[in-house]
Design a protein around this motif. Structure first.
Motif, PDB file in Angstrom:
ATOM      1  N   SER A  48      37.384  37.661  44.146  1.00 59.19           N
ATOM      2  CA  SER A  48      37.665  36.446  44.282  1.00 59.19           C
ATOM      3  C   SER A  48      37.871  35.892  45.579  1.00 59.19           C
ATOM      4  N   ARG A  72      31.643  33.854  38.905  1.00 65.99           N
ATOM      5  CA  ARG A  72      32.792  33.264  37.910  1.00 65.99           C
ATOM      6  C   ARG A  72      32.369  32.303  37.168  1.00 65.99           C
ATOM      7  N   GLU A  76      37.221  30.366  35.042  1.00 67.94           N
ATOM      8  CA  GLU A  76      37.870  30.995  36.170  1.00 67.94           C
ATOM      9  C   GLU A  76      37.954  30.470  37.538  1.00 67.94           C
ATOM     10  N   ASN A  80      41.714  29.817  39.112  1.00 69.05           N
ATOM     11  CA  ASN A  80      42.033  30.456  40.207  1.00 69.05           C
ATOM     12  C   ASN A  80      41.542  29.725  41.496  1.00 69.05           C
ATOM     13  N   THR A 166      35.723  37.778  40.222  1.00 63.03           N
ATOM     14  CA  THR A 166      37.000  37.707  39.986  1.00 63.03           C
ATOM     15  C   THR A 166      37.788  38.934  40.685  1.00 63.03           C
TER      16      THR A 166
END
Length: 282
Positions: A48, A72, A76, A80, A166
């Motif tokens: 990520s 992603r 996600e 994040n 990620t």
């Protein structure tokens, strides 16, 4: 291009040293069966990029990236945060669910130790991860995302390029295995690159397991190891599924990922050099 510190044997490290990501690395430098090395500085894999700092953004800017592929899912990204990237990059979102990992994370967060043991113990967590890798091949939407990514890599003007998920180990791991195999890199080197994620995540994942035990969410930290760490059996499951369904990896590229010979020739010339021979060196 040297993208990091030197390794003990004097070779440039593949890892791109960043404060907000630990698994960004150059996939160049591997020797291909075509008799040439994959050129460094053209293709990168990563985890990520949502926690990158300003110095990290400057570091990425030095890579002269043209394109970023984000595997992603929207969930996600929502959880994040979006990538923090230098301005001017062409970002393509190709969500790959990677199986129902969300349910596994919910199971862990539940703090129900007995339920965790029933779901993840006695090899079930490892079986789940192997099946997740098979789905990269069998699930149409996931397979199409990898095919679109590979065609994007083959397109003129897209390199240097970075693709990421990620953790940078499962989806990015299979994407890297596809690319390196298409370039003629032997399977043992493909696996070596795949397992490097374990080295780069080891400190963080050890701390995570310790912290989850400390606060009582998890009783047996070993239940999480198959989820957090890579295994040769996971990558092997995806390769075996590609062979089983398509007869060979070459047919998987052509019919599963819909990448033509002309596209692959362009990719090999871009990442191995213009003088790449038409056939691998015996």
């Amino acid at each position: 291009m040297n993208t990091g510190p030197m390794t003990p044997d004097g070779a440039p490290s593949r890892q791109v040293a960043l404060e907000g990501a630990v698994n960004v690395r150059d996939i160049g430098g591997y020797r291909s069966a075509y008799g040439l090395e994959v050129i460094r500085g053209w293709l990168f894999r990563g985890d990520s990029l949502s926690q990158l700092t300003s110095p990290d953004s400057e570091r990425l800017d030095q890579l002269r990236l043209h394109t970023v592929i984000d595997f992603r899912t929207p969930g996600e990204v929502l959880l994040n945060g979006p990538d923090r990237l230098p301005h001017g990059l062409d970002v393509t979102h190709l969500p790959v669910s990677g199986g129902d990992l969300g349910s596994v994370y919910e199971l862990i967060a539940s703090g129900d130790h007995e339920r965790q043991r029933r779901a993840l113990g006695d090899g079930r967590a490892a079986s789940f991860m192997a099946e997740m890798n098979r789905m990269f091949v069998t699930d149409r939407r996931q397979r199409e995302a990898f095919g679109t990514a590979l065609r994007l890599l083959c397109a003129p003007g897209r390199l240097p390029l970075l693709y990421h998920c990620t953790s940078g180990k499962d989806r990015s791991g299979w994407m890297t295995a596809i690319v390196l195999t298409a370039l003629g890199v032997p399977r043992e080197l493909v696996l070596r690159d795949y397992l490097l994620s374990n080295d780069l995540h080891r400190t963080g994942y050890t701390k995570l397991r310790y912290d989850l035990v400390k606060i009582g969410i998890v009783r047996d930290p070993e239940l999480l190891r198959p989820i957090l760490e890579q295994s040769a059996t996971y990558l092997g499951a995806a390769f075996e599924e590609a062979d089983r369904r398509y007869g060979s990896f070459g047919r998987f590229l052509a019919h599963g990922l819909e990448v033509s010979d002309a596209m692959l020739t362009g990719l090999r010339r871009a990442l191995l050099g213009e003088l790449v021979p038409p056939e691998p060196v015996s």
